[in-house]
Design an enzyme around this catalytic site. Sequence first.
Site, short mmCIF file in Angstrom:
data_model
loop_
_atom_site.label_atom_id
_atom_site.label_comp_id
_atom_site.label_asym_id
_atom_site.label_seq_id
_atom_site.Cartn_x
_atom_site.Cartn_y
_atom_site.Cartn_z
N ARG A 84 -13.26 -6.76 -0.78
CA ARG A 84 -11.91 -7.29 -1.00
C ARG A 84 -11.73 -8.56 -0.16
O ARG A 84 -11.64 -8.49 1.06
CB ARG A 84 -10.84 -6.26 -0.63
CG ARG A 84 -9.42 -6.82 -0.80
CD ARG A 84 -8.35 -5.74 -0.88
NE ARG A 84 -8.14 -5.04 0.37
CZ ARG A 84 -7.13 -4.17 0.58
NH1 ARG A 84 -6.27 -3.92 -0.41
NH2 ARG A 84 -7.01 -3.55 1.74
N ASP A 129 -3.23 -0.01 8.26
CA ASP A 129 -3.64 -1.40 8.11
C ASP A 129 -2.40 -2.27 8.01
O ASP A 129 -1.29 -1.82 8.29
CB ASP A 129 -4.59 -1.58 6.92
CG ASP A 129 -3.94 -1.31 5.57
OD1 ASP A 129 -2.69 -1.19 5.50
OD2 ASP A 129 -4.66 -1.23 4.57
#
Length: 502
Positions: free
Chosen positions: A147, A425
């Site tokens: 990603r 996150d």
Amino acid sequence: MNTDDVLTPEARDFLDELERTFGERRRALLARRAERLERLHAGELPDFLPETADVRAGDWRVAPTPDEIANRRVEITGPVDRKMVINALNSGAKVFMADFEDANSPTWSNCIEGQRNLTDALDRTISLDTGEKQYALSDNPAVLFVRPRGWHLEERHYEVDGRPMSGSLFDFGLYFFRNHGRNGRYFYLPKLESHLEARLWNDVFTFAQDRLGVPQGTIKGTVLIETILAAFEMDEILYELREHSAGLNAGRWDYIFSVIKKLGHRPEMVLPDRSDVTMAVPFMRSYCELLVKTCHRREAFAMGGMAAFIPSRRDAEVNMIAFEKVREDKEREANQGFDGTWVAHPDLVPIALEIFDEVLGDHPNQIDQKRYDVHVTAADLLDVAATPGNVTEAGLRNNVSVGIQYLAAWLQGSGAVAINNLMEDAATAEISRSQIWQWLHHGRIGADDVTRITAEEMAGLGDGYDDARAIFESIATQPDYVEFLTLPAYDRLTAAEALETA
């Protein structure tokens, strides 16, 4: 820091060409985002696009899926540091998504070392000796997806023609240039807000494959539907990427953040405590069911969301409660028709596998199971008001504590942080500060409440949190909403790096 082995002259030429070809178009799309946000704040509501009605009505399919990723029933995600890459690849999950975005603090060292680690992983030479333990790849590692950062982020350590390069193009371009001959072809694409942004990614893929002599359609990208605007363009996003599509993913935490960012000024859109906004509430359930229906109609993967729990080695009761919640969440996803799901810790892989094995059996996925029973309207996607729950002091306290703790770790170079038995996150910090802003904006809490609770939480945390508090508190409490917490935080991060190297 010596980067010559990674940023070779040939790699630099390729990166420069990517930025010169697509940089201005990226900036124009970001300006389009800002214009759309102004219209939303002026009273407009998202809706399905009339100009793309033919795409939604059309009878088309995405390109066939490579056999090696036909079975994605459990995927694990994590940052790109060496130990976590090895552990994730060895976890028993079908796919590991190595994350340069929300789970990565974008220090220059992290970004460059991450590229080295992923190349070693694809070569199957990656190893680590900590002095206490040795780490090496197992015989059957997960398939590697990467990603890159979102379109809104820059890489300030690498300039092209005197301006910072797109973080998206840097992460993708460097990885694909180095690894296209090693099967480095699978990607997750974050934070998209429209099919035009998907079209840009598709053109980047086409360009990169052409320049490097790779057959068109080699690259496959899974788009995270983690913005409320993208939820109205799922068909169109798949259509734009159809030769390069590996489906869509329900990026649930950023999706909630996006709802507040785009619509949080509206009183009917006030959300309760974060813990109350589950995947079972109406607007989240509608979004997931529409995603599955849309993907399977186009013979594309529909990937479920994250289970962020980290098992405790000391508290069996905490584990029992958390495992039950994880099981309930994954059973719901499997029965909704998702083809796979995400976990953040290797110990959750067996639980998720067991649940998807029960539903899928010998089938690699559920793409052939069409959801003809699903009929989701714009009103369903926007039914935030039906979310049960309340705004409480406990919810405020949790947002303050988790947000500041995460940001402090991020500023120290860690993007995936264990807090209260959850792997957090950047999405968690974004939701936390966004909820505080929204509650203040609508009078659900007072500025004095935020000041008092922040002081109390800081007293419990101890030293080392002052910078994180200053950034978090200023963004959460100022009158105008700041679009991304990570932008001012990146200012602080790069300033600190500059001081270290001065």
